[in-house]
Every structure is written in C-alpha cells, then in structure tokens.
Design an enzyme around this catalytic site. Structure first.
Site, PDB file in Angstrom:
ATOM      1  N   LEU A 210       3.912  -2.787   9.028  1.00  0.00           N
ATOM      2  CA  LEU A 210       3.613  -4.179   9.337  1.00  0.00           C
ATOM      3  C   LEU A 210       4.713  -4.753  10.231  1.00  0.00           C
ATOM      4  O   LEU A 210       5.900  -4.603   9.940  1.00  0.00           O
ATOM      5  CB  LEU A 210       3.480  -4.992   8.048  1.00  0.00           C
ATOM      6  CG  LEU A 210       2.393  -4.498   7.081  1.00  0.00           C
ATOM      7  CD1 LEU A 210       2.342  -5.383   5.843  1.00  0.00           C
ATOM      8  CD2 LEU A 210       1.021  -4.454   7.759  1.00  0.00           C
ATOM      9  N   GLY A 250       5.742   2.906   0.989  1.00  0.00           N
ATOM     10  CA  GLY A 250       6.965   2.248   0.559  1.00  0.00           C
ATOM     11  C   GLY A 250       7.212   1.010   1.379  1.00  0.00           C
ATOM     12  O   GLY A 250       6.899   0.981   2.578  1.00  0.00           O
ATOM     13  N   GLY A 251       7.757  -0.044   0.754  1.00  0.00           N
ATOM     14  CA  GLY A 251       8.027  -1.282   1.488  1.00  0.00           C
ATOM     15  C   GLY A 251       6.756  -1.827   2.120  1.00  0.00           C
ATOM     16  O   GLY A 251       5.761  -2.067   1.450  1.00  0.00           O
ATOM     17  N   ASP A 252       6.797  -2.023   3.430  1.00  0.00           N
ATOM     18  CA  ASP A 252       5.617  -2.520   4.149  1.00  0.00           C
ATOM     19  C   ASP A 252       4.957  -1.412   4.966  1.00  0.00           C
ATOM     20  O   ASP A 252       4.319  -1.670   5.983  1.00  0.00           O
ATOM     21  CB  ASP A 252       5.984  -3.706   5.042  1.00  0.00           C
ATOM     22  CG  ASP A 252       7.027  -3.339   6.091  1.00  0.00           C
ATOM     23  OD1 ASP A 252       7.671  -2.275   5.936  1.00  0.00           O
ATOM     24  OD2 ASP A 252       7.193  -4.093   7.067  1.00  0.00           O
ATOM     25  N   GLU A 253       5.121  -0.170   4.517  1.00  0.00           N
ATOM     26  CA  GLU A 253       4.532   0.983   5.201  1.00  0.00           C
ATOM     27  C   GLU A 253       3.347   1.529   4.398  1.00  0.00           C
ATOM     28  O   GLU A 253       3.424   1.669   3.179  1.00  0.00           O
ATOM     29  CB  GLU A 253       5.575   2.088   5.393  1.00  0.00           C
ATOM     30  CG  GLU A 253       6.713   1.699   6.319  1.00  0.00           C
ATOM     31  CD  GLU A 253       7.752   2.795   6.434  1.00  0.00           C
ATOM     32  OE1 GLU A 253       8.404   2.886   7.497  1.00  0.00           O
ATOM     33  OE2 GLU A 253       7.911   3.570   5.459  1.00  0.00           O
TER      34      GLU A 253
END
Length: 353
Positions: A210, A250-253
């Site tokens: 993102l 993970g995170g925004d992935e």
C-alpha cells in the site's frame, strides 16, 4: 397282561416326557430370568453413560439407541429407531460416511476384511442446532463374514472441534484481517507450483504494498490503519476467485496467488495483468473509516491509498518458492520507483514469461 404292561410302559414314557418338558421349561425360565437381568443391566449401563450407544442393521437403519442421544440432540428413541442414520448428519457428514462405505467395499472386494472405523461429522439436533460428534462404528458379521449390521459409540466433540479450529486459526491466519498468514501462504504457493507442474498451466504471484498507508497511521493512529487493512483485505478477496489465495504478508503488504491461468505464457501474462489492474483500481478507491476510540471516536475518516504491484508469472518446473516471492517483491519495488499506483512484471532471463 400284555395289554397292562403296554399301558404301564406308555404311562412311564408319558411321565418321562412330562418330566423332560418340565425340566426344559424350568431351564428356559431360568435363562429368561437371566436374560432379563442382563437386559436390565445393559439398559442401566447404557442409560447412565455420557456417550451415545447405537446399533443399526446392514442397511444403516437404527435398531437401538440409548437415551443419551435425547439429552444431546433432543430426539426420543422412538423418533430415531427405524430411521436411517443419514438423517442424523449434515450433507457433509453423509458424504463422509458414504466415502467410508465405498472405501470399505473396495477393500473387501480385494479380499481385505475391515474392522472398526472412527470419523468425525456434524449431527443435526431437534431444535436445529448442529453439534460435532466422533463416531466409532464396527461391523457385525455372520459366519461367512458378511456384514449383518453395525454397532458403535458416538461422542460429542463440539468443544474440542472449536478449540482445534481456534488453534488452526491462530497458527495459519492473520488475526486482524482473517487472511492466510505467511506460513499458510508458503503452503498454498507450494500447492500451486505442484499443480502447475502437473498440469502445465501457468500461475502467478502478485506482491502488493500500500502506497499511502503510513501517513494514515501517523495522523490518525493504529485503529484507523487497522480498519484500512481490513477493508483492503476485503477488496482483494472480492477481486479474485475462490480458488485463488489472498494472504497478508506483513504490515501493509499482501500477496495474491492466481492459479490456473493458461498453458500459453503470453496469454497468462495478459490474464494476470487484467486481474492486477482490477485489484489496483479497487484498492485506489476512497476509504471511509469509522473510528470508535480516541479523539476521533464517532467520526468518519476519508483516506486515499493506492497500491504498487509486482507480478511473477510461474510454471512449476523446479522454481524455488522463496525465489518467486523475492522476484515478485523486486517487481513491486520497480512499480514504486515508477511512480507508485502501478503494476510491474518480473521476467527471469531463462523464461519467456
């Protein structure tokens, strides 16, 4: 005199027969008393246990069931006896039992005699509820080995099943979005590669990041960021087929695995490009997030957030899953370097994709 002896002999014979019949009746009475006592003991034992004890004929019609079934499912014995066992199960449970029966028939046709089997299926309750039950079923056979019926024990496992599902959810799924996590993603990618190798049909992996996510977190807090990730996950899942996989890396992935494109690499590339553009467009639509806590509680935040997408088209010919992920990740960074909110392919030199 001879006539008298014959009469006397006949009387003795008749007396002997009568004594034999009386002895036989007495023995039968004792056996009947013993049988009734055994039946009473069996009834007490089966009525007091927490498991369902049942018996069925060779066609799977119930001939006996203990009162525990009424405590668990709500059906009286007279509402079950004479009915087919399939009436107890859901459609999925019926399919499970049907498959087990077919497997038994196949084994026995090959000369292998089967014993007891254990399986877990959902049971229907009188009030419409469903509960999970583990069933131990054993065939009854005649002197020639032919199945004449079945008997077994069923035990409720609803809570155990719930805990198993909870453990699996924690182990393989992202708790925020409900998507497969990295561990399950690796397994799905391995399956996709094996399927591609077997069928000769290309697949593809999309690596998405993102573009404008961090400013939302910095400005409005992690709750707003979590809401956006949940919505992004929903949009991604809605944009692919059920046979495809959307995972949170993970995170925004995020990672998307597209299975079964085409045997032609050029056609596969066109197909996945269309899918990627559709997902890019979905993710670029405005996000309206309703925050429930903190200083912005009760307010709606509007945020725009695009995605950079890297694509690695693959055929399952010995390529390493980790390499596919790394190469799609590299393509994603190329998309970011190209200005973000765009799509880029990774093309290995040794492949024409």
């Amino acid at each position: 005199m001879l006539d008298g002896m014959l009469v006397l002999g006949g009387g003795v014979l008749l007396l002997a027969v009568l004594l034999f019949l009386l002895a036989t009746l007495a023995r039968m009475r004792r056996e009947l008393v013993t049988l009734r006592a055994s039946e009473a003991l069996f009834r007490r034992l089966t009525e007091d246990v927490s498991d369902v004890i049942w018996r069925a004929d060779r066609n799977l019609f119930i001939t006996y069931i203990n009162p525990t079934d009424e405590k668990l499912r709500g059906f009286r014995a007279d509402e079950v006896i004479g009915h087919h066992v399939f009436e107890m199960f859901t459609d999925e449970g019926i399919a499970t039992v049907t498959k087990l029966i077919q497997q038994r028939q196949e084994r026995e046709a090959g000369g292998t005699i089967s014993g007891a089997v254990t399986f877990e299926v959902q049971h229907r309750c009188k009030d419409g509820r469903l509960l999970w039950g583990e069933v131990l079923s054993k065939p009854e056979r005649d002197a020639h080995g032919r199945i004449t019926g079945y008997h077994g024990i069923s035990r409720e496992t609803t809570e155990r099943k719930r805990l198993q599902d909870q453990i699996q959810q924690l182990a393989f799924y992202d708790p925020l979005t409900g998507l497969p996590n990295r561990r399950l993603l690796e397994d799905r990618l391995g399956q996709s590669l094996a399927s591609s190798r077997r069928t000769g049909v290309f697949g593809a992996l999309l690596f998405l990041d993102l573009d404008n996510f961090k400013p939302l977190n910095d400005l409005h807090g992690h709750e707003a960021g979590d809401l956006l990730l949940i919505e992004a996950a929903r949009r991604l899942k809605a944009g692919v087929r059920e046979t495809d996989t959307v995972a949170r890396f993970g995170g925004d992935e995020f990672v998307v695995i597209i299975r079964e494109l085409d045997r032609d690499p050029a056609v596969s590339r066109e197909q996945v490009a269309t899918i990627a553009e559709k997902l890019r467009g979905r993710l670029a639509e405005p996000y309206r997030l309703s925050v429930e806590h903190g200083g912005l509680a009760g307010q709606e935040i509007e945020h725009r957030c695009s995605a950079s997408i890297g694509i690695r088209v693959f055929i399952g010919n010995g390529v390493d899953p980790d390499e596919i992920l790394k190469q799609a990740d590299l393509a994603m960074y190329e998309a970011k370097d190209a200005g973000r909110n765009t799509v880029r392919f990774f093309s290995p030199p040794a492949e024409t994709v």
